[in-house]
Design a protein around this motif. Sequence first.
Motif, PDB file in Angstrom:
ATOM      1  N   ALA A  99       0.815  -1.275  -0.127  1.00 22.57           N
ATOM      2  CA  ALA A  99       0.004  -0.045   0.009  1.00 22.57           C
ATOM      3  C   ALA A  99       0.982   1.286   0.034  1.00 22.57           C
ATOM      4  N   VAL A 100       1.626   1.505   1.018  1.00 28.29           N
ATOM      5  CA  VAL A 100       2.903   2.378   1.025  1.00 28.29           C
ATOM      6  C   VAL A 100       3.559   2.735  -0.438  1.00 28.29           C
ATOM      7  N   SER A 101       3.914   1.376  -1.076  1.00 27.74           N
ATOM      8  CA  SER A 101       4.697   1.808  -2.275  1.00 27.74           C
ATOM      9  C   SER A 101       3.807   1.983  -3.208  1.00 27.74           C
ATOM     10  N   ALA A 102       2.581   1.631  -3.287  1.00 28.32           N
ATOM     11  CA  ALA A 102       1.468   2.058  -4.461  1.00 28.32           C
ATOM     12  C   ALA A 102       1.086   3.496  -4.117  1.00 28.32           C
ATOM     13  N   VAL A 103       0.823   4.025  -3.087  1.00 30.06           N
ATOM     14  CA  VAL A 103       0.730   5.426  -2.843  1.00 30.06           C
ATOM     15  C   VAL A 103       1.876   6.269  -3.450  1.00 30.06           C
ATOM     16  N   THR A 104       3.169   5.921  -3.047  1.00 26.26           N
ATOM     17  CA  THR A 104       4.399   6.776  -3.724  1.00 26.26           C
ATOM     18  C   THR A 104       4.562   6.610  -5.030  1.00 26.26           C
ATOM     19  N   LEU A 105       4.007   5.621  -5.552  1.00 32.38           N
ATOM     20  CA  LEU A 105       4.102   5.401  -7.086  1.00 32.38           C
ATOM     21  C   LEU A 105       3.102   6.123  -7.877  1.00 32.38           C
ATOM     22  N   ALA A 106       1.827   6.267  -7.308  1.00 31.68           N
ATOM     23  CA  ALA A 106       0.710   6.966  -7.672  1.00 31.68           C
ATOM     24  C   ALA A 106       0.909   8.510  -7.784  1.00 31.68           C
ATOM     25  N   LEU A 107       1.839   8.998  -6.866  1.00 34.31           N
ATOM     26  CA  LEU A 107       2.352  10.833  -7.046  1.00 34.31           C
ATOM     27  C   LEU A 107       2.734  11.013  -8.092  1.00 34.31           C
ATOM     28  N   ALA A 116      -3.898   8.926 -10.837  1.00 34.22           N
ATOM     29  CA  ALA A 116      -3.724   7.918 -10.058  1.00 34.22           C
ATOM     30  C   ALA A 116      -3.646   8.172  -8.666  1.00 34.22           C
ATOM     31  N   THR A 117      -3.215   9.247  -8.262  1.00 34.17           N
ATOM     32  CA  THR A 117      -3.154   9.358  -6.768  1.00 34.17           C
ATOM     33  C   THR A 117      -4.575   9.429  -6.228  1.00 34.17           C
ATOM     34  N   PHE A 118      -5.598   9.945  -6.923  1.00 31.30           N
ATOM     35  CA  PHE A 118      -6.894   9.791  -6.452  1.00 31.30           C
ATOM     36  C   PHE A 118      -7.548   8.427  -6.243  1.00 31.30           C
ATOM     37  N   ALA A 119      -7.133   7.704  -7.497  1.00 30.15           N
ATOM     38  CA  ALA A 119      -7.455   6.308  -7.601  1.00 30.15           C
ATOM     39  C   ALA A 119      -6.886   5.622  -6.443  1.00 30.15           C
ATOM     40  N   ALA A 120      -5.503   5.628  -6.322  1.00 26.60           N
ATOM     41  CA  ALA A 120      -4.971   4.794  -5.225  1.00 26.60           C
ATOM     42  C   ALA A 120      -5.370   4.898  -3.856  1.00 26.60           C
ATOM     43  N   LEU A 121      -5.398   6.539  -3.484  1.00 28.52           N
ATOM     44  CA  LEU A 121      -5.851   7.008  -2.079  1.00 28.52           C
ATOM     45  C   LEU A 121      -7.316   6.411  -2.017  1.00 28.52           C
ATOM     46  N   ALA A 174      -5.650  -1.026  10.796  1.00 29.41           N
ATOM     47  CA  ALA A 174      -6.181  -0.596   9.634  1.00 29.41           C
ATOM     48  C   ALA A 174      -7.063   0.745   9.865  1.00 29.41           C
ATOM     49  N   ALA A 175      -7.879   0.662  10.993  1.00 31.14           N
ATOM     50  CA  ALA A 175      -8.617   2.069  11.151  1.00 31.14           C
ATOM     51  C   ALA A 175      -7.759   3.280  11.052  1.00 31.14           C
ATOM     52  N   CYS A 176      -6.527   3.077  11.784  1.00 36.04           N
ATOM     53  CA  CYS A 176      -5.613   4.299  11.984  1.00 36.04           C
ATOM     54  C   CYS A 176      -5.207   4.598  10.430  1.00 36.04           C
ATOM     55  N   ALA A 177      -4.666   3.618   9.904  1.00 42.00           N
ATOM     56  CA  ALA A 177      -4.078   3.893   8.219  1.00 42.00           C
ATOM     57  C   ALA A 177      -5.309   4.493   7.636  1.00 42.00           C
ATOM     58  N   ALA A 178      -6.631   4.016   7.747  1.00 45.39           N
ATOM     59  CA  ALA A 178      -7.739   4.721   6.960  1.00 45.39           C
ATOM     60  C   ALA A 178      -7.840   6.077   7.201  1.00 45.39           C
ATOM     61  N   VAL A 179      -7.507   6.787   8.713  1.00 43.75           N
ATOM     62  CA  VAL A 179      -7.467   7.984   8.773  1.00 43.75           C
ATOM     63  C   VAL A 179      -6.582   8.713   8.208  1.00 43.75           C
ATOM     64  N   LEU A 180      -5.283   8.146   8.234  1.00 46.91           N
ATOM     65  CA  LEU A 180      -4.235   8.710   7.329  1.00 46.91           C
ATOM     66  C   LEU A 180      -4.419   8.709   5.848  1.00 46.91           C
ATOM     67  N   THR A 181      -5.007   7.792   5.333  1.00 44.42           N
ATOM     68  CA  THR A 181      -5.376   7.583   3.715  1.00 44.42           C
ATOM     69  C   THR A 181      -6.358   8.800   3.635  1.00 44.42           C
ATOM     70  N   ALA A 182      -7.234   9.014   4.482  1.00 42.01           N
ATOM     71  CA  ALA A 182      -8.414  10.109   4.180  1.00 42.01           C
ATOM     72  C   ALA A 182      -7.660  11.461   4.446  1.00 42.01           C
ATOM     73  N   THR A 183      -6.753  11.713   5.336  1.00 46.53           N
ATOM     74  CA  THR A 183      -6.156  12.886   5.264  1.00 46.53           C
ATOM     75  C   THR A 183      -5.234  13.145   4.002  1.00 46.53           C
ATOM     76  N   GLY A 184      -4.588  11.812   3.319  1.00 42.73           N
ATOM     77  CA  GLY A 184      -3.901  12.195   2.064  1.00 42.73           C
ATOM     78  C   GLY A 184      -4.916  12.602   0.986  1.00 42.73           C
ATOM     79  N   LEU A 185      -6.270  12.130   0.985  1.00 40.04           N
ATOM     80  CA  LEU A 185      -7.327  12.513  -0.014  1.00 40.04           C
ATOM     81  C   LEU A 185      -7.541  13.878   0.068  1.00 40.04           C
ATOM     82  N   VAL A 186      -7.824  14.416   1.323  1.00 38.01           N
ATOM     83  CA  VAL A 186      -8.105  15.649   1.734  1.00 38.01           C
ATOM     84  C   VAL A 186      -7.046  16.759   1.146  1.00 38.01           C
ATOM     85  N   VAL A 187      -5.773  16.350   1.261  1.00 41.08           N
ATOM     86  CA  VAL A 187      -4.695  17.065   0.970  1.00 41.08           C
ATOM     87  C   VAL A 187      -4.482  17.250  -0.518  1.00 41.08           C
ATOM     88  N   ALA A 188      -4.810  15.986  -1.178  1.00 40.82           N
ATOM     89  CA  ALA A 188      -5.063  15.811  -2.714  1.00 40.82           C
ATOM     90  C   ALA A 188      -6.061  16.672  -3.138  1.00 40.82           C
TER      91      ALA A 188
END
Length: 841
Positions: A538-546, A551-556, A578-592
């Motif tokens: 998951a971490v590798s996919a997010v960094t690749l999607a940047l 691709a960033t929106f799709a991956a997040l 997983a719940a904490c990681a979902a919060v961080l992923t949502a944060t990434g979506l908001v920033v995106a």
Amino acid sequence: MDNSLPPAEELALVDRELAQLDARRSQLLARRAWLLRVLYAPVASTAPGPFPAAPGPRPPVADSTPRSAQNVLLTLGGTLLTIAAIAFTLVSWGSMGIGGRSVVLFVVTSAALAAPVALLRRSLVSTAEAVAALGLVLMVLDAYALHRVALPETDGLGYTAVAAAVLAGAWTAYGSALSRLRIPLPVAVVAGQLPLPLGVLAAGGGPTAFAWAALVTAAADGAVILWTRPAAVRITAAVGATALGGWTLLTGGWLSLTSPWSGAALLLAAAAPTLYAARRLPTLAVAASAVAGLAAVAAAGGLLRPAVPTDWTVPAYVLCGLALASVWLLSAATTGDGAAEEAGRRLPGGIRLGLAGAGAGVAALGVVWALPPVAAGLLGPMARTTEVWSGEHAGRALTSYPGTAVLVLAVAAAVLAAVPRLWARCGTLALVWALLTALPVSLGLPYAVTLALQLLTTAAALACAVRPGPLTGGLRRREPAEGPGTPGSAPPAAAAAPSAPGSPRGTWAPARPRPQAPATEPGTVLGWIAYAGGLASAVSAVTLALDVREATFAALGTLLVLLVGVAVLGAGARRVVAACAAVLTATGLVVAVAAAGGFEDHWTALALLLVPAATAAVGAKARPVALPVEITGAVVALPAFALAVSRPAFLALALAGGGVIAAATAVRPERRRFASWTAAVLFLLATWVRLAVWEVTTPEAYTLPVTVPALVVGLLRRRRDREASSWTAYGPGLAATLLPSLVAAWTDPEWARPLTLGVAALAVTLLGARFRLQALLVLGGSVLALDGLHELAPYVVQAVGALPRWLPPALAGLLLLAVGATYEQRLRDARRLRDRVARMR
């Protein structure tokens, strides 16, 4: 002795004791004589005597025993004779004629070899050993002298090889004839290591021929190990076999790369006696068979290597290793015709384990060789060389690495999947994840396919983490050991333990089963392995999607759905992570979203507050993960505040929003006290920032928002707990306003603030005196006194300046006299006041 006995009886008692002392003295004298014979007689005559060991104190131990002194003397004597013989051979040999030389050779060597025979007959074993060692050295010197004088034209290596063979045979015959000597046979084994290797070198043989000679010699050493009994001989032969056999294997491995057929023949020839030794020596079966297995794999791989392309070299060796590891299947359950059982008898378990371990080791090395593409596929996107959302992609790593690495991973995973063991299933799961991670690098897949494959890998791994049941299918479960409570088994102590006192005969007390540590469930282990792989992908996919916005929106978005699913369907710690990681992923979506919309930093800060607000709402429903999710949301709020610092008005709004969220969390049924304090701090900070934006400099505007809530909280605290101290309830709130106002009043030239502060301090003092509250009385009275002193100070200074200079000292003296005259009364008044104040709350 009893002096009360009659004289006749006492005399008889004394006579009996004297007789016992005489008998004991005779016994000790006989024992002493026997010990002297044991210590100073020859070795052969030290047979156990008829006297038992006498009890009593042991004699003092000497610094050296007669036997050790004898050995030292014999060793020194033999060494000196050897030195003399060497000096004679090297220095004085040429000055004698051929007859004299022959006589000296024959007489001295014959005497040295014949003397041990007579010495052994007299049981002088140590002396015979020393003389025999001298004779062996003389034989070597005789061989050297013979080459020096009679055969000077003979090749040195060839002559040495022949002389070593002759000496080895002669020493073997000599040691066999005089079996009580321990030196000749090991020395013969040492000499036997030289003839074949030196002969090959003398004949001009190359490394291959030398390796074959070393192999034959090592095989002969193996025969000595198997078919001789003296330990010294076997140890010497084992050292020689290890050294020469190791050289043979190294040479065979090198030849398998340069001359495959020669190397294969040498390696297989070396493996055969090693495997035979493993069968004959069970204690060395695993190690010896492992060496033989590695030699066989190197031979087979060396033959296959020229026949396949370069990229297929490592897979060829891996296949050979896996084929060898398949011998472990011979330990499977017997078939109907007993074929597996017969094969198991022909190939013992130790040999099977060694061969299978060698094959598995080769396969493991192949897997290690295949790992660089895995690391490049996982970590490559993190080494960013392009701008975010630039649409450009970093150059591919390891473009020249063989693409067959994924084949090695696939084959290894398939083989492990066939083994019904937990460790094998864990390895299979890890290898499958590694295979999917390495595919884009090894096959050079496009960007979109690479990102899709990483997301699919993440989804599959997280699904396996949530439902690991299918991964455990076919695993063998360990049968529970039969215990005292197992039907059909008797308690282990029932056959030997006696019955308890007072219990009927034949009734046995039941034995308690020994508690065992609970074993980890296979599903738990496999679930965590899959979970770790899924998070890494998951971490590798997010960094690749940047690289690309879409691709960033799709991956997040995909990861957010997957992580929420794990948080809902999972259990235990995996659900929380997983719940904490979902919060961080949502944060990434908001920033995106904010970045895509071109938001300024202060607007992005307000948008980020949506994340802690959502976590507070989720925490009200999802109780098992509420606290970790809320903490993660609170952490996300910190960068939101940092982004709003450049615009103080928005910072105040963000702080107030954070306070609202914290207050909403605090009023929930579970009553999070930390959230209430957080809300208070955020509201206060928001108020201060807003006052600073309005350019308010009055300190009371900053302190009163603290004082009022603090006094309300203190009042509520005192209502619930009448024993609570007034300092705890009201002290912080009052000090927050009175002390800063006092500092401001001392520097304020106007009269309004000191007057207002004095009135407030007077009111606080009166309330403290009325309700007997120590904090109010002390704080109010102190501030009132200091404020009054500040107001009266100018008039006092003016008055003092108008008085004569002798008047202040006089007034001070009168005051001291008055205080001194009423000192005892003033002291009692001070103590009474202190007690009254101390009794206040």
